[in-house]
Each structure stands twice: as C-alpha cells, then as structure tokens.
Write an enzyme that holds these catalytic residues in place. Sequence first.
Site, PDB file in Angstrom:
ATOM      1  N   GLU A 158       0.797  -1.226   0.000  1.00 40.88           N
ATOM      2  CA  GLU A 158       0.000   0.000   0.000  1.00 40.88           C
ATOM      3  C   GLU A 158       0.837   1.288   0.000  1.00 40.88           C
ATOM      4  OE1 GLU A 158      -2.809  -0.418   3.209  1.00 40.88           O
ATOM      5  OE2 GLU A 158      -3.657  -2.250   2.365  1.00 40.88           O
ATOM      6  N   GLU A 265      -5.592  -9.993  -2.682  1.00 43.75           N
ATOM      7  CA  GLU A 265      -6.474 -10.000  -1.508  1.00 43.75           C
ATOM      8  C   GLU A 265      -7.914  -9.845  -1.983  1.00 43.75           C
ATOM      9  OE1 GLU A 265      -5.193  -7.254   1.540  1.00 43.75           O
ATOM     10  OE2 GLU A 265      -3.090  -7.467   0.969  1.00 43.75           O
TER      11      GLU A 265
END
Length: 655
Positions: A158, A265
């Site tokens: 991220e 994910e």
Amino acid sequence: MKRNACLSKLTFELAKIFLLSSLLACSITTQLEESKDYQKTAFNKATTTKFLGNIWGSSSEPPKFSQYWNQVTPENAGKWGEVERTRDQMNWGTLDAIYNYAKQKGFPFKFHTLVWGSQQPSWISSLSTSEQLAEIEEWFSNVAARYPNIDMIDVVNEPLHAPPDYRNALGGDGSTGWDWVIKAFQMARKYFPNSILLVNDYGIITDPSAAQRYTNLIMILKNRGLVDGIGIQCHYFNLDSGNTNTMKQVLSILSSTGLPIYVSELDITGDDQTQLQRYKEKFPILWEHPNVKGITLWGYVQGTTWVSDSYLLRSDGTERPALTWLMQYVKGSSSSSSSVSSSFSVSSSSSTSSSSSSISSSSSVSSSSSSISSSSSSSSTASQTPYSGVIQLPGTVQAENFDNGGQNVAYYDTTTGNSGGAYRTTDVDIEATSDTGGGYNVGWIANGEWLEYTVNVAQSGTYNIEVRVASINSGRTFRIEFNGVDKTGTLTVPNTGGWQNWQTITKTGVSLSAGQQIMRIYSMGDGFNINWVRVTSTSSSSSSSSRSSSSSVSSSSSSRSSSSSSVSSSSSSSSSNGQYVEKTAPFSFDGAGTYYWKMANIPNYINSWNLDSLVINGVELKNVWVSSANLPAKQNGYYYITYKGSYPWSHFEAK
C-alpha cells in the site's frame, strides 16, 4: 616406437577428456550462476499454470484448505509488527508453521509483507532515522535467513495509501517522489535474489486513474530492474459494485508495463445469492485474463474473515453457493491458461525491463501536461463561463465549482473520467467529502493539472488566502494565480494523515487588484485533495495577526459527519458524540468516523489497521497488534477506546 606411440595417443586422449571436463564444468558453473540470478521460472513464461490461493490466520491449517486452495499467504503472521512487537524479540512460530506447510505441500508461499505503514512495530517511531534504517535492514536479513525459499514477497504494501512512518529512513520522497520505495526494493533484491518481488496496493481494480498513478510507480521500479510483478488487492469495497468494463480497462493499463499481475487479496460480500452473482460476474474477468498469474482470496471460513459476510465455507463445513460455483468454474475453465496447478517456479521479469517501458514515468507525464496546460489556456477562453455565477471575493471558492468550458479551457486533467464519480460529469476527479460542512472535494490531483474560476475581487488590497487540503504524502505543492500572475508562490501541502483528514494552510499578505478576473489553482505535485479556497481581507481575518507574506498550517483534522453514508449503517451500534458505548468481545468494526466504546474485558488481543488514531485509556495504539497482557490498565473496570478512521476499510478488532 610402438610403445611410445601408444603413450602419445593415451596422453592425447587424456588431454581431450580434461578439456571436455573443463568445458563442461564451465558450462555447469555458468548455468548455476544464471539459475541463481534468475531462478524464478514459470509465472512470466509459462501460461499453463495459475494458482488459486488463500490465507492462514493462525498456525493451524484452516478446514479443508488443501481441498480448495493451492497457494498460501499468512494473513498477519508476516507483518513486522506481529513478528517483532518488542524490539529484538522475534515471534516466528505461526509464520514457521505456514511456511513449512507450503513447502511440504509444494504450494507457492507469499511473504506478506516487508514494508507497510500499518501493523508496524510501535517502537520504530521513537528511533533516529539511522537506527530505523539499521532495524529495517536487520528485519530483511532475519526474514531472508529464516525463510530462504520464499516464492513471492510483498516488498512494499500500500505505498499509495499507507506509507510507513519510517520512510524518511529509506530516503523519503526524494527526487522521484518514491525514493523510499526504491530503497526498499533495492534491499529486497539484495536479500531475496531468487524471489518474485511485488508491490501491492488497493483501490486500483475499479479506478483507471489510480491504476495509471500505480503504473507510474511500477515503471520507476521496473526501469531499475527492481520489481517482478504487480499485486492488486481486490477487496469487497472495490469489487462488490465494480464495473466489469472498468476492471478490464485497469487490467490492460497494468499489463502494458510488461509485468505479470497477481490478485492478492480478494473478497466479495453479500447474502448467498448476492455473493454468488457477484462471483460469477467479477471473478472470470480476473481469472481469464492472460496476464493474471494467480488469485489469492482473503479468507474463507465463517467467523475468521475480516469482513463478516465474505466467508465461503460455513462453520459447519458446508459450502456457500459461491464456493461451490467457484470450484466448478475453476476446474471447468476451458482455457488451458486457466488451469490450476500446485507446481510453482519463479521467473524474474527485471531482465526484460528495458524492452517494455511504454508507460512513461510520472515526471515525464507531468512535464508534458504542464506544457500543454500553459499553452492552451490563453487561446480558448471564449467559451469559458462561471459554473454557478461569478464568485465574490472576499469569500469562499469551492474547488468543485470550477468554470464551465471543459478540458484545456476551464481545467486541465491528466486522466479521462471523474474518478470520484460525484457531482459533475467532467474529467476532473470529485468525491464527497467528510470535512466540516460536507459537500465535495477535488481529489486524485496530479502534477500539471489546473482548475480555473471566474471571481470578482471587491476592492484592491491585501488579503489572506486559506486553502483546505488533505494528503497522505508530504511536500506536495501548488500555487494560485490571478489573471496568469502567481500570487501565492509555492504552497506546500503537509501530510495530514489521511485523504479526509483536513488541514488549512494560509498565505498571508497577498496583494489583489479589484475587478473580475480568472483565478487558477495550479498543481506542481501528485497526490493531494483540495476542498476550498477562502479569501479574507487582512483586517477581518482572525487567522493571522501578521501582515507579512508567509505561509502557515493550522491543523483541524475533521471527523466524519454522523450523517455520512459510510458510517450510518453502523451508527446504531456505536457512538460519535463522545459517549462511550459498551461492547463485548469478540468485537470488530470497519468504517470511517470517530467512535467511542468501552469494554470490560478483552481476553486475547486487539488489532487494527488503516486508522488515523486508536486511543485506549490514554495510550495511542493505532495499527498494531497488542496482546491483552500489554494493554493499558483498566480505568473504573473498563478499557475506554477512541477510534478514528478515514476509510470504509479502517478496522479495529478486540478478541
């Protein structure tokens, strides 16, 4: 003579054998060196295998894991804050079990994650930058020594949304804007030369603008031979309502880098029929794309998933309809490239970086857009009109109310479409804001973009200009012009800690002439949001008593409005008015806003991620795992918890 001739012939044959042995040894050595450098084979070159994986949340194998899945990722056990919650005390137990299981089964093992701004050790922030760098390197080294055969690694998780507090130890933004990411990947290449190195982020799969920004970072890494694949999280908050055509567009944007894609994910929510329909609609878009080399789901067992209704296997061992369909679909995929295989080998793509750099870096994009914008505005103002009337100054200019006229007339935007999907149907990216007063803000701002407004200054004089900004980045800059004249100089946006954590920056002592004119906001950096610009006369401004021309920042991070749609569904079970609502463990919450809870007992641990703040009995504990034994002492028999998050996926759990 005959005897001597035989000896000579024998000597010659021995020489040939020696020579051939030397050449063979040299060849073997060369092949071993090549194998050592690029041991990673199948994922880039072989299209006949594709994995379907899932996560482990503990050291015990989840029910029926190998029946459904053939790739393994630790959910939390590989995060630095989980392994080294106390400095130099390493907790490898759960990670050992997951790694050993993957190796015994022959399943690809992905390490998640080396560098991330959440679930990092709380003690790292108290160190100097030199000490932080030493600890980061020690962390990389320890992981490499303990797990020498890691197949894939999320090196940086991220980077667009959750940069770590210690990024300055890695070089900060630097000249590229991403020097800290470059350094992290350089270290990873050093310690993990035989692993696939991945960057991983969310908010990409349904947002072409975000995909392009992500691609800019990826190309910076690829052009340096540092990254081998692209990780895209596909969580429910992007995927549930995502448009399939947009998904295809994003996959094409990412594939243009020449790197393989790994869906890292994935979870999809809903009741049985809603979840089934969403899987049928969205999953094949990902699975059947030739550049997607594998998909990892983020949990599947009821009661263990981070989102309550994303599970696929009920606690009694029966399958939800989506799981039954998924297994039938994957096994029955007609394309050979979609077959699932438990075999895995690794291939580096860095050797091909020079041949596929069609995506320009962010610096080249910004320079070209800057030249376009500067040359176009003066030649096409005939069709430019105020959006909702001439804005009177002193007064407030709402960022989303830029003039009518379109691209290169009233604004310049580097991407097509409104990424926020709110308020206006232009290429300017607008989203609903949670700042005080509600309304909208302009976001996804890129270098070289600009917005223009028709304003009328009541009288000539000296004014203060306040700008409401938010960013997770540091050092992003812009300026404000009136009739083509820079009136503010370079204004710097601070890191406010979240895309909806707002601060006001102020430029004092700005001289403006009376009359109608064009005000332009011109961006000189990527990655910040603007809500409004407020012009006040120096005599009436209470924000500054100084008349000197200077910039200041006032912090006023706003919490989500209690009427915000992102939290309204949860408001019945929590409080945003300062009153502590009692909860019992196990308890978990996802959402944006400020909430107050109290708990009489937390038997095992608390955990959180993507929070702006989490205070328990006066102690800041955001984005870390803390055992119940290490929680602050109770007050009046309770743990008093203050939760502050800016995202729908901000998360807290107490179990």
